[in-house]
Design a protein around this motif. Structure first.
Motif, PDB file in Angstrom:
ATOM      1  N   VAL A 121      -8.082  -3.183   2.616  1.00  0.00           N
ATOM      2  CA  VAL A 121      -7.318  -2.332   1.691  1.00  0.00           C
ATOM      3  C   VAL A 121      -5.896  -2.884   1.520  1.00  0.00           C
ATOM      4  O   VAL A 121      -5.346  -2.903   0.417  1.00  0.00           O
ATOM      5  N   VAL A 122      -5.310  -3.365   2.619  1.00  0.00           N
ATOM      6  CA  VAL A 122      -3.958  -3.939   2.544  1.00  0.00           C
ATOM      7  C   VAL A 122      -3.950  -5.149   1.598  1.00  0.00           C
ATOM      8  O   VAL A 122      -3.060  -5.282   0.748  1.00  0.00           O
ATOM      9  N   GLU A 123      -4.960  -6.006   1.722  1.00  0.00           N
ATOM     10  CA  GLU A 123      -5.069  -7.176   0.835  1.00  0.00           C
ATOM     11  C   GLU A 123      -5.167  -6.737  -0.623  1.00  0.00           C
ATOM     12  O   GLU A 123      -4.557  -7.324  -1.510  1.00  0.00           O
ATOM     13  N   ARG A 124      -5.936  -5.709  -0.850  1.00  0.00           N
ATOM     14  CA  ARG A 124      -6.162  -5.204  -2.205  1.00  0.00           C
ATOM     15  C   ARG A 124      -4.851  -4.663  -2.800  1.00  0.00           C
ATOM     16  O   ARG A 124      -4.523  -4.936  -3.951  1.00  0.00           O
ATOM     17  N   VAL A 125      -4.120  -3.908  -1.975  1.00  0.00           N
ATOM     18  CA  VAL A 125      -2.840  -3.355  -2.448  1.00  0.00           C
ATOM     19  C   VAL A 125      -1.854  -4.501  -2.716  1.00  0.00           C
ATOM     20  O   VAL A 125      -1.170  -4.527  -3.742  1.00  0.00           O
ATOM     21  N   ALA A 126      -1.804  -5.453  -1.798  1.00  0.00           N
ATOM     22  CA  ALA A 126      -0.870  -6.580  -1.958  1.00  0.00           C
ATOM     23  C   ALA A 126      -1.176  -7.350  -3.240  1.00  0.00           C
ATOM     24  O   ALA A 126      -0.263  -7.711  -3.996  1.00  0.00           O
ATOM     25  N   ASP A 127      -2.451  -7.562  -3.510  1.00  0.00           N
ATOM     26  CA  ASP A 127      -2.854  -8.289  -4.715  1.00  0.00           C
ATOM     27  C   ASP A 127      -2.405  -7.540  -5.973  1.00  0.00           C
ATOM     28  O   ASP A 127      -1.925  -8.138  -6.926  1.00  0.00           O
ATOM     29  N   ARG A 128      -2.549  -6.226  -5.927  1.00  0.00           N
ATOM     30  CA  ARG A 128      -2.124  -5.408  -7.079  1.00  0.00           C
ATOM     31  C   ARG A 128      -0.603  -5.480  -7.268  1.00  0.00           C
ATOM     32  O   ARG A 128      -0.121  -5.534  -8.389  1.00  0.00           O
ATOM     33  N   VAL A 129       0.141  -5.470  -6.163  1.00  0.00           N
ATOM     34  CA  VAL A 129       1.605  -5.583  -6.274  1.00  0.00           C
ATOM     35  C   VAL A 129       1.966  -6.932  -6.902  1.00  0.00           C
ATOM     36  O   VAL A 129       2.779  -6.996  -7.828  1.00  0.00           O
ATOM     37  N   LEU A 130       1.319  -7.991  -6.430  1.00  0.00           N
ATOM     38  CA  LEU A 130       1.621  -9.321  -6.979  1.00  0.00           C
ATOM     39  C   LEU A 130       1.302  -9.403  -8.467  1.00  0.00           C
ATOM     40  O   LEU A 130       1.877 -10.210  -9.189  1.00  0.00           O
ATOM     41  N   HIS A 131       0.386  -8.549  -8.927  1.00  0.00           N
ATOM     42  CA  HIS A 131       0.035  -8.528 -10.347  1.00  0.00           C
ATOM     43  C   HIS A 131       0.809  -7.469 -11.130  1.00  0.00           C
ATOM     44  O   HIS A 131       0.526  -7.229 -12.292  1.00  0.00           O
ATOM     45  N   GLY A 132       1.766  -6.810 -10.472  1.00  0.00           N
ATOM     46  CA  GLY A 132       2.653  -5.944 -11.250  1.00  0.00           C
ATOM     47  C   GLY A 132       2.707  -4.478 -10.870  1.00  0.00           C
ATOM     48  O   GLY A 132       3.514  -3.730 -11.418  1.00  0.00           O
ATOM     49  N   MET A 133       1.871  -4.019  -9.924  1.00  0.00           N
ATOM     50  CA  MET A 133       1.960  -2.612  -9.526  1.00  0.00           C
ATOM     51  C   MET A 133       3.244  -2.390  -8.719  1.00  0.00           C
ATOM     52  O   MET A 133       3.594  -3.202  -7.867  1.00  0.00           O
ATOM     53  N   GLY A 134       3.942  -1.290  -8.989  1.00  0.00           N
ATOM     54  CA  GLY A 134       5.139  -0.958  -8.226  1.00  0.00           C
ATOM     55  C   GLY A 134       4.773  -0.364  -6.877  1.00  0.00           C
ATOM     56  O   GLY A 134       3.720   0.264  -6.725  1.00  0.00           O
ATOM     57  N   LEU A 135       5.637  -0.560  -5.875  1.00  0.00           N
ATOM     58  CA  LEU A 135       5.398  -0.019  -4.534  1.00  0.00           C
ATOM     59  C   LEU A 135       6.693   0.589  -4.007  1.00  0.00           C
ATOM     60  O   LEU A 135       7.732  -0.069  -4.007  1.00  0.00           O
ATOM     61  N   VAL A 136       6.609   1.860  -3.589  1.00  0.00           N
ATOM     62  CA  VAL A 136       7.762   2.543  -3.001  1.00  0.00           C
ATOM     63  C   VAL A 136       7.395   2.897  -1.564  1.00  0.00           C
ATOM     64  O   VAL A 136       6.488   3.713  -1.331  1.00  0.00           O
ATOM     65  N   CYS A 137       8.051   2.265  -0.601  1.00  0.00           N
ATOM     66  CA  CYS A 137       7.755   2.505   0.816  1.00  0.00           C
ATOM     67  C   CYS A 137       8.816   3.419   1.393  1.00  0.00           C
ATOM     68  O   CYS A 137      10.019   3.178   1.242  1.00  0.00           O
ATOM     69  N   LEU A 138       8.364   4.491   2.060  1.00  0.00           N
ATOM     70  CA  LEU A 138       9.291   5.516   2.542  1.00  0.00           C
ATOM     71  C   LEU A 138       9.351   5.550   4.066  1.00  0.00           C
ATOM     72  O   LEU A 138       8.324   5.483   4.748  1.00  0.00           O
ATOM     73  N   HIS A 139      10.569   5.697   4.572  1.00  0.00           N
ATOM     74  CA  HIS A 139      10.853   5.940   5.984  1.00  0.00           C
ATOM     75  C   HIS A 139      10.088   4.976   6.906  1.00  0.00           C
ATOM     76  O   HIS A 139      10.289   3.770   6.816  1.00  0.00           O
ATOM     77  N   SER A 140       9.173   5.513   7.747  1.00  0.00           N
ATOM     78  CA  SER A 140       8.511   4.667   8.752  1.00  0.00           C
ATOM     79  C   SER A 140       7.482   3.717   8.145  1.00  0.00           C
ATOM     80  O   SER A 140       6.846   2.953   8.878  1.00  0.00           O
TER      81      SER A 140
END
Ligand code: ZN
Length: 261
Positions: free
Chosen positions: A81-100
């Motif tokens: 799942v992490v690989e899948r999310v990372a691939d989507r970010v590299l293709h333009g999906m925004g990512l907002v990481c909060l706190h921990s």
């Protein structure tokens, strides 16, 4: 419309009554609630316990911006799942990481550093300074705002030098922290924001809500990744298509000045 998926590991709220009292609908529920007040956002939630953690290909392909809250369950998130999310970010999906989420697999992967920090949880107060007021994520925020209680996160925060440093946190104990930072990875925009410890209800704080809402708008990419950026061959530009009537250079003959005697 901006399609937002709010992801939460949803473990503290299910296992600790004092956290459930603060966030009866879960942290994801609280975040989804205030985001849903923005008519430009279409919000859904996903949690660790769902199949594929709720982040299937289908969900991610219909997500413009992903919000991530995780803490005690980082190791339970599957690498696939992490690989899948990372691939989507590299293709333009925004990512907002909060706190921990600073220690989440996805944030560490995209940063390439350990993302360790100093911390202390005694419920001290924090003052967050808006140090880049012209940044879209700082829109409508005051010069500084106070949070009555938050877990202290202090430098050094082991992150790469941010593209932009939007907020700086100061704590009662004297520590400072790069509380709001932006990055680009591939075609995706990433924002990390420090407040949001599970015990203090700071996702109900008006200024925290404004920052996260602004961040969603900022992180939404209008870029559509063309096929050739996925590794496909580039079609030849019009002007470079070989013309059949072009005289090959050998037909010019040897220039006179090269006929050395
Ligand atoms: Zn915390």
């Amino acid at each position: 419309m901006i399609r937002v998926t709010v992801w939460n590991e949803y473990l503290h709220e299910k296992n600790e009554p004092q956290v459930a009292a603060v966030y009866p609908k879960g942290i994801h529920g609280a975040i989804a609630d205030f985001l849903s007040r923005d008519p430009e956002l279409e919000v859904r939630t996903a949690t660790l316990d769902m199949p594929e953690h709720g982040l299937t290909e289908e969900v991610l392909n219909a997500t413009d911006v992903l919000i991530w809250w995780g803490h005690m369950g980082h190791h339970l998130v599957s690498d696939e799942v992490v690989e899948r999310v990372a691939d989507r970010v590299l293709h333009g999906m925004g990512l907002v990481c909060l706190h921990s989420a600073h220690h989440s697999k996805i944030f560490r992967k995209l940063m390439g550093t350990a993302c360790h920090l100093r911390w202390r949880d005694i419920g001290e107060n924090e003052r967050i300074w808006t140090i880049e007021p012209s940044h879209p994520i700082a829109a409508g925020l005051p010069a500084y705002f106070d949070i009555p209680q938050e877990e202290m996160y202090g430098e050094r925060f082991d992150i790469p030098t941010p593209d932009e440093l939007v907020f700086l946190g100061w704590f009662r104990g004297g520590e400072v922290f790069r509380s709001g930072v932006t990055y680009r990875r591939g075609f995706g925009r990433i924002f990390y924001f420090q407040p949001g410890h599970e015990m203090y209800g700071n996702f109900y704080n008006e200024n925290v809500q404004r920052v996260i809402t602004n961040a969603v708008h900022w992180a939404k990419s209008t870029f559509v990744c063309p096929a050739y950026l996925n590794g496909e061959a580039v079609p030849p530009p019009e002007a470079y298509v070989p013309q059949t009537d072009v005289v090959s250079h050998k037909d010019y003959g040897r220039p006179e000045y090269l006929n050395l005697k």
